[in-house]
Design an enzyme around this catalytic site. Structure first.
Site, PDB file in Angstrom:
ATOM      1  N   GLY A  66       0.826  -1.203   0.000  1.00  0.00           N
ATOM      2  CA  GLY A  66       0.000   0.000   0.000  1.00  0.00           C
ATOM      3  C   GLY A  66       0.861   1.253   0.000  1.00  0.00           C
ATOM      4  O   GLY A  66       0.642   2.175  -0.752  1.00  0.00           O
ATOM      5  N   LYS A  82       9.676  -0.087  18.312  1.00  0.00           N
ATOM      6  CA  LYS A  82       9.516   1.112  17.486  1.00  0.00           C
ATOM      7  C   LYS A  82       9.139   0.657  16.087  1.00  0.00           C
ATOM      8  O   LYS A  82       9.607  -0.382  15.633  1.00  0.00           O
ATOM      9  CB  LYS A  82      10.825   1.900  17.409  1.00  0.00           C
ATOM     10  CG  LYS A  82      11.242   2.581  18.713  1.00  0.00           C
ATOM     11  CD  LYS A  82      12.592   3.266  18.521  1.00  0.00           C
ATOM     12  CE  LYS A  82      13.029   4.017  19.781  1.00  0.00           C
ATOM     13  NZ  LYS A  82      14.399   4.571  19.623  1.00  0.00           N
ATOM     14  N   GLY A  83       8.325   1.430  15.401  1.00  0.00           N
ATOM     15  CA  GLY A  83       7.914   1.051  14.046  1.00  0.00           C
ATOM     16  C   GLY A  83       9.074   1.122  13.072  1.00  0.00           C
ATOM     17  O   GLY A  83      10.002   1.913  13.241  1.00  0.00           O
ATOM     18  N   GLU A 130       8.807   2.816   7.777  1.00  0.00           N
ATOM     19  CA  GLU A 130       9.242   3.945   6.950  1.00  0.00           C
ATOM     20  C   GLU A 130      10.710   4.289   7.151  1.00  0.00           C
ATOM     21  O   GLU A 130      11.375   4.778   6.251  1.00  0.00           O
ATOM     22  CB  GLU A 130       8.366   5.180   7.229  1.00  0.00           C
ATOM     23  CG  GLU A 130       7.038   4.730   7.763  1.00  0.00           C
ATOM     24  CD  GLU A 130       5.797   5.508   7.422  1.00  0.00           C
ATOM     25  OE1 GLU A 130       5.785   6.317   6.498  1.00  0.00           O
ATOM     26  OE2 GLU A 130       4.804   5.259   8.126  1.00  0.00           O
TER      27      GLU A 130
END
Ligand SMILES: Cc1cc2nc3c(=O)[nH]c(=O)nc-3n(C[C@H](O)[C@H](O)[C@H](O)COP(=O)(O)OP(=O)(O)OC[C@H]3O[C@@H](n4cnc5c(N)ncnc54)[C@H](O)[C@@H]3O)c2cc1C
Ligand code: SF4
Lengths: 781, 327
Positions: free
Chosen positions: A254, A737-738, A741
């Site tokens: 996406g 933590k993501g 990106e």
């Protein structure tokens, strides 16, 4: 024994067993055998097919629509235009807090505002019939001259005051940037251009709308955020949320374009209601370029002032970009410049121009990706100008706290990333003098750049149902972009309950499940993992209560607050040998299963709950701290080698090292893949991704995957990714933590910096295609 | 894509007669060009005549040179030892084209007849003189980065053939064998096969509407044996050429005895550079000679806003290709 008491004085993240392991994807077999059904592949009895017809002009009005030939095609059920499509209860404009990207809904009147805008929707018994009928519709237009971009001479730049639906300021000033710049010993100024990029996921956007009654709707949608789609539909249709179910079991990528609400979804839903049949509609590849947003065309001017030894004293940033006729969307490129380095004076100003384009939208690392291209290229220039190693200049400007808000970092391992990356890459062997290293005819260069991405505050709910027979069902309405949510949440659940991963069934992608955030802003992993831990703790509480009341339990008569649970085993905190598993206690109870639910927080909300408003870190004696709490970011470093053909202008990336500090890594394999994918996505933006919008027609000329180049295997070298160990108690229970990106931030700059090292030429306009490289080679270095 | 009927021709005559009788029919081989264009409504045919059963097969050496059946697949031809050894430029032009999957489907005849990648041509939202004569050419003031700088007209500047194979075939003097509905065959040198756009960019080749391509024959020469195809593109694979060069050299004692030079990506058709060849023959095989030839090859180039880079890129590509075959 809630999360607060359990964590308030802990300085470590939860113990793990399967978490972190490179577990194979749990949905892998379903995907490779085709058993996994993507939204457009779901079959509901009676389904008919919708196809959109797109406007061929970018501005003007429809003067006539002749459907006579189309209507004669066999199998046509209905042809909708603005004249006969039922209206929604409200348009996005009438909704007070419209959060989705575009506030304009086409097919409400005869106006055309952008090329590719839907003008008709054909519903037919087969996809083929609908496609053919759409082609046979004759639309006549009164065309006006469109504006194509901020650089169109007809375009007018304006000050939007606020950007992103009013969420962010268009002017940010800290200190006295202009004055500091004017007085700086060393100055650097440059302008950077970023091409229009399109997300281009493999799976196109798709909607299958099924009305199960006049007031009951199920939508199978290619959605990164089922809750958002449900909410937007409820608003537009004037229906209660619970009457609308949105389902997304699998997503084929996406990158942000499925995280907003776009016209095709509501148009399909309205058509389905009108024909009283389930309607399935998928955008064609060309429609993917005019249906789900893009990264906007933009240019940034960056002025940096520094001391003679390379310490930044001022960053003055401006950005010009194109936006749609209605919305003030633009990526906030400045964020990364505000916090990545220690600099007392900073400003950014956004200027926008309206053009006949659809509203642009976040695309992987929105703001950070193009912002870091400017910042990290200028840093490289500055290093070169001052004869300082590019890594050294970054260390000299290392931010020990977040200068954008004065807060200390919750954790930061950027130094370790630099060191480890440099070691893996062999940075010390780099020739600092540009244009000196050759491999045959090729010029070889080495560059590096920093990466960072914020922890966006988020929260969500999960439900855990532990069965006495030793398996569990865990549910959260999250989504899996294909990056591994199914897998990592299975791991988290396994550790929370002390079960092997194959005994966990994790369900997601359905608004009937507890509300969870979507996959966007890199919040999903941290938030959903925290929610599962909270739900698991609810189960622990209940089972501990059973155990302390059960004569047969070793914990009989213990105080529940004296009992700890780790990896599915309850035990006395003071005497860990005394205890038993959750399952043992549940088994004796005769209850077939037990259910718990809980809400988990990610980021600032978690910290506030567990550490208090200003309590923060007792070790933090930072005098400049203005507010309570920590600044939360992940960090990383990229190292890149390129080969440039000085005669032909081609640039090939030949080596890549990325080292990141991103808290607890939930699954080494999926995390490594995601960081590798981030580098590839960044290399695409750096070297080839470029949608051309014709200046006279404001319409794309390369809207397919033959014309819009994304990297192929041959463009990508072996990419080496490592994570440095990092524990962060402030961001959530597991310290996650993501990483969605982070991996692409700084990539384009690392490539450009390597190109500069190879050739002595700086390319400031993305993508760095052979024509631009060759042009630069003709100029003196 | 519109509805169409479909027949499978078993004999050449079945195919050519059906086409003669139905002006809106099209032959289909691999379908990799045709179906794309039909799906985007750039071409509409009410009948497809499948030619895959026709006996236009075989890769064999004849007295006129290497004869390749028009229905041979790009992948098979590219990998064939005779092609790889005797005509390396041809093998390279095939193997550097498209993707493995496409090469497995795509035929030699279809490749020669592939159509331009000009974005305006391929999207019916735009006017385009080639697709709809008289509507105008938006590429003149628009996206012309990939388009031609040689052989253009005010009507059309497209690289009408955007591919690779025909560039190599053009350099090596290949001859096409065509057959019409009367069963009559004719030979057309590929250098005479493509047409300049002039005022009729919709007419791209000399192929008559009832004609099939039967085979392509490439004369065996010393220059062909020492040939090369060099392709410059935006990504490392699976992209059309920005610029390409097909060259062949026969060098004796450091002197060029024979030269074959064609460029791709710069001309409205595969661009044979006869003047450059003349400038090479009899000269020492040095970079200076090659550079002088490259200057001649690009003489008269007419760049537009976004494709001026092609002049320098084509010269450098040519010099590089010649240098590499000279050693
Ligand atoms: C994404 C993509 C990338 C590509 N990249 C490249 C590239 O890098 N380089 C390159 O060279 N090519 C490239 N191509 C083009 C590809 O090589 C051609 O599509 C292919 O060679 C066409 O062969 P086919 O058999 O599929 O032709 P078809 O699609 O079947 O036919 C093409 C045309 O030729 C006609 N035709 C076919 N056979 C005959 C015959 N024997 N006699 C008369 N008429 C005939 C058909 O009627 C039709 O008009 C690419 C194509 C795609 C889709
Ligand atoms: S260059 Fe040729 S093909 Fe392209 S728009 Fe102009 S006329 Fe059409």
């Amino acid at each position: 024994m809630d999360m607060t008491s359990n964590t308030s004085n802990q300085k470590e993240n939860a113990p793990t067993n399967v978490v972190g392991k490179p577990l194979d994807r749990v949905d892998g077999p379903a995907k490779v055998t085709g058993a996994a059904r993507y939204s457009a592949e779901i079959n509901v009895p009676g389904t008919v097919y919708g196809v959109l017809k797109s406007s061929t002009i970018a501005k003007g009005r429809i003067t006539g629509i002749d459907t006579s030939r189309a209507a004669k095609e066999p199998g046509i059920i209905n042809i909708f235009t603005h004249e006969n499509l039922p209206k929604p209860a409200k348009t996005p404009k009438q909704i007070e807090k419209w959060r989705a990207a575009q506030s304009y809904l086409p097919m409400q009147d005869n106006q055309i505002q952008y090329a590719g805008q839907p003008v008709a929707l054909v519903v037919a018994a087969t996809l083929e019939a609908a496609t053919q009928a759409a082609a046979l519709i004759k639309v006549t237009y009164q065309a006006e001259t469109p504006i194509d971009s901020y650089h169109d001479p007809k375009a007018e730049l304006f000050d939007p005051q606020k950007i992103q639906q009013g969420k962010k300021d268009a002017h940010v000033v800290r200190g006295n940037p202009q004055q500091a710049y004017d007085g700086a010993a060393v100055k650097h100024e440059a302008t950077y251009v970023h091409a229009i990029n399109h997300h281009s996921p493999m799976e196109p956007a798709a909607t299958l709308a099924v009305w199960e009654g006049a007031d009951k709707l199920t939508v199978y949608e290619a959605s990164q955020n089922v809750t958002m789609h449900q909410g937007a539909l409820a608003d537009l249709l004037g229906m209660p949320r619970e009457q609308i179910r949105v389902v997304t079991k699998y997503i084929g990528g996406g990158f942000g374009c499925k995280g907003s609400f776009w016209p095709h979804t509501i148009l399909t839903v309205l058509a389905a209601k009108a024909v009283n049949r389930p309607v399935k509609l998928a955008l064609t590849r060309p429609q993917m370029f005019t249906g789900v947003g893009h990264r906007e065309d933009q240019e940034q001017t960056l002025k940096m002032g520094a001391t003679a030894d390379g310490k930044l004293v001022s960053i003055v940033h401006t950005k010009k970009a194109t936006t749609s006729p209605w919305d003030n969307y633009t990526e906030s490129n400045g964020k990364v410049m505000d916090m990545l380095y220690a600099c007392e004076n900073y400003s950014t100003v956004y200027e926008l121009a309206r053009a006949n384009v659809m509203t642009s939208v976040w695309m992987r690392a929105p703001g950070e990706a193009p912002g870091s291209f400017a910042l990290e290229s200028s840093m490289d220039d500055l290093a070169n100008q001052l004869n300082i190693d590019p890594m050294e200049i970054r260390l000299r400007n290392y931010a020990d706290y977040d200068h954008s808000n004065g807060k200390p970092w919750s954790s930061k391992s950027l130094k370790q990333c630099y060191t480890r990356g440099a070691e893996l890459f062999g940075w010390s062997k780099r020739n600092p003098k540009p244009g000196q290293t050759r491999r045959g005819r090729m010029l070889v260069g080495h560059g590096m750049a920093s990466a960072t991405y914020p922890v966006h505050s988020s929260q969500g709910t999960a439900r855990v149902r532990l069965f006495a027979d030793g398996h569990a069902v865990v549910e959260a309405g999250a989504t899996d972009l294909g990056t591994g949510t199914y897998t990592v949440m299975t791991q988290v659940s396994a550790d929370a309950l002390g079960l092997p991963p194959e005994k966990i069934r994790f369900e997601l992608g359905d608004t009937r499940l507890p509300t969870a955030p979507g996959s966007g802003g890199s919040v999903a992993a941290g938030t959903v993992a925290s929610s599962i831990m909270a739900a698991a703790q609810d189960v622990w509480d209940k089972v501990v209560k059973m155990a302390v009341a059960d004569k047969k339990s070793p914990l009989y008569k213990a105080k529940p607050t004296d009992v700890k649970v780790e990896l599915g085993r309850m035990f006395l905190s003071k005497d860990p040998k005394k205890g038993e598993t959750l399952l043992a206690a549940l088994g004796r109870s005769g209850q077939p299963d037990i259910e718990g639910s809980g809400t988990g927080k990610y980021g600032a909300g978690y910290e506030e709950k567990n550490f208090g408003q200003n309590g923060a870190d007792p070790n933090n004696d930072n005098k400049e701290k203005k507010t309570g709490g920590h600044s939360m970011h992940s960090f990383g470093a990229h190292f890149c080698e390129v080969e440039v053909d000085p005669d032909l202008g081609t640039i090939r990336v030949t080596r890549w090292v990325g080292v990141h500090g991103a808290g607890t890594v939930l699954n080494l394999k999926t995390a490594t893949s995601q960081m590798t994918g981030g580098a590839i996505y960044g290399i695409g933006a750096a070297l080839m991704e470029d949608t051309f919008r014709d200046p006279n027609f404001a319409h794309y000329t390369n809207a397919d995957l033959a014309g819009y180049h994304i990297p192929v295997n041959a463009d990508i070298p072996n990419i080496q990714v490592e994570f440095v160990p990092e524990s962060d108690p402030y961001i959530n229970y597991l310290g996650v933590k993501g990483i969605g990106e982070l991996g692409m931030v700084g990539v384009a700059a690392a490539v450009g910096n390597a190109v500069f090292n190879a050739t002595g030429r700086r390319l400031r306009s993305l993508p760095m295609t052979p024509d631009k490289m060759l042009e630069a080679m003709r100029m003196p270095a | 894509m519109n509805n169409f009927s479909y027949i499978q021709a078993e004999k050449p005559k079945d195919a050519t007669a059906a086409k003669r009788d139905d002006k809106s029919a099209a032959f289909i081989a691999g379908g990799t060009t045709l179906l794309d264009l039909m799906k985007s409504n750039v071409e509409n045919h009410d009948q497809l005549i499948d030619v895959n059963l026709l006996p236009f097969r075989g890769i064999e050496m004849t007295k006129d040179g290497l004869r390749i059946g028009a229905l041979e697949r790009m992948s098979d031809v590219g990998a064939h030892p005779l092609v790889a050894q005797q005509f390396p430029a041809v093998a390279e032009s095939l193997l550097l084209a498209a993707s493995a999957q496409l090469r497995n489907m795509a035929s030699i005849g279809g490749n020669v007849l592939q159509r331009t990648r000009c974005g305006y041509f391929r999207d019916t939202a735009f006017p385009c003189n080639k697709r709809e004569p008289g509507t105008g050419c938006p590429a003149l003031e628009g996206d012309n980065r990939n388009l031609a700088i040689l052989g253009t007209s005010e009507t059309c500047i497209a690289t009408s053939y955007p591919g690779d194979l025909s560039v190599a075939l053009t350099a090596l003097d290949a001859v096409l064998t065509l057959e019409n509905s009367k069963g009559k065959q004719r030979q057309v040198p590929i250098t005479k096969f493509y047409l300049l756009p002039g005022t009729t960019p919709q007419r791209e080749t000399v192929l008559e509407s009832d004609e099939l391509i039967v085979a392509v024959t490439i004369p065996q020469t010393a220059a062909a044996r020492k040939s090369k195809y060099l392709k410059v593109r935006d990504r490392s694979s699976y992209a059309y050429a920005l610029v390409s060069a097909a060259v062949g050299l026969e060098v004796q004692g450091g002197t060029v005895r024979a030269a074959r030079v064609a460029l791709g990506g710069v001309g409205t058709q595969p661009w044979r550079c006869f003047e450059a060849e003349k400038a090479l023959v009899g000269k020492p095989a040095t970079e200076a000679t090659f550079r002088a030839a490259a200057e001649l090859a690009l003489r008269g180039a007419k760049p537009r806003e976004h494709n001026a880079y092609k002049i320098e890129m084509a010269k450098n590509t040519l010099v590089r290709a010649l240098s590499e075959v000279a050693v």
